[in-house]
Design an enzyme around this catalytic site. Structure first.
Site, PDB file in Angstrom:
ATOM      1  N   VAL A  69       0.838  -1.203   0.000  1.00 52.15           N
ATOM      2  CA  VAL A  69       0.000   0.000   0.000  1.00 52.15           C
ATOM      3  C   VAL A  69       0.874   1.255   0.000  1.00 52.15           C
ATOM      4  CG1 VAL A  69      -1.834   1.274   1.185  1.00 52.15           C
ATOM      5  CG2 VAL A  69      -1.905  -1.223   1.105  1.00 52.15           C
ATOM      6  N   CYS A  70       1.973   1.216   0.733  1.00 53.88           N
ATOM      7  CA  CYS A  70       2.889   2.368   0.752  1.00 53.88           C
ATOM      8  C   CYS A  70       3.461   2.615  -0.646  1.00 53.88           C
ATOM      9  CB  CYS A  70       4.010   2.150   1.764  1.00 53.88           C
ATOM     10  SG  CYS A  70       3.426   2.058   3.466  1.00 53.88           S
TER      11      CYS A  70
END
Length: 153
Positions: A46-47
Site C-alpha cells: 500500500v505504501c
C-alpha cells in the site's frame, strides 16, 4: 504522545534528508502548498501504491503549486533503493529515521508500539497553515483525487 496537528494551525518546521541525501527544510517551501504524505514503511504494497500515485501526478502537483513529499521512518539508503525500484524520479522521499520518527511525533501521528507513523496526509497552504489532515487505516490507500480536489480549492 504529542497532540495531533489540527486544521488551521501553523505547522511545525522540520529539516529532513531525502533519498539523495539532500536536506529539505519545510519552511523553505513558503509560497507553495505542501502535501506531507506519511506512510508506515517502504517496501510494502500500500505504501508503494501511495508513493507511485504521487509520482504519477507530479505534473498536476506542479500545476497546483504544490510540493508532494513522501515521509516514513525508513533510513536514507532504503529510501534511495525503494525510489529506484518504484521508478520514482520527481518525488522526494524524506527519511524521518533519526531521531526516530521525530517529525511524525511532532505532528502526533507516531505509533509508539509499532515504531512507525500513521498513514496520513497533511496539506499546508502557502503560509504553512494546515488546511487538510487525515489519517487512514494502515491497509487503505489514500484517495489521490480527494487530495487534488482540496488543492484546487
Amino acid at each position: 504522545m504529542t497532540e495531533e496537528i489540527r486544521v488551521g494551525e501553523t505547522i511545525q518546521d522540520f529539516r529532513l534528508r531525502d533519498q539523495k541525501r539532500e536536506e529539505m527544510h519545510l519552511y523553505d517551501l513558503k509560497g507553495k502548498k505542501v502535501l506531507l504524505s506519511f506512510h508506515p514503511l517502504a517496501w510494502t504494497q500500500v505504501c508503494a501504491q501511495q508513493m507511485k500515485s504521487l509520482e504519477e501526478n507530479h505534473e498536476l502537483f506542479t500545476e497546483l503549486n504544490t510540493v508532494p513529499l513522501g515521509i516514513s521512518v525508513d533510513p536514507i539508503p532504503s529510501k534511495k533503493a525503494w525510489a529506484r525500484e518504484l521508478g520514482v524520479t520527481h518525488i522526494k522521499f524524506l527519511s524521518d529515521f533519526w531521531p526516530h520518527g521525530e517529525v511524525a511525533r511532532a505532528y502526533g501521528i507516531f505509533k509508539e508500539k509499532e515504531g512507525v507513523s500513521e498513514r496520513a496526509n497533511i496539506i499546508i497552504d502557502e503560509n504553512q497553515r494546515v488546511i487538510f489532515f487525515k489519517k487512514y487505516p494502515g491497509h487503505e490507500l489514500p484517495d489521490i483525487k480527494e487530495i487534488t480536489e482540496i488543492l484546487r480549492k
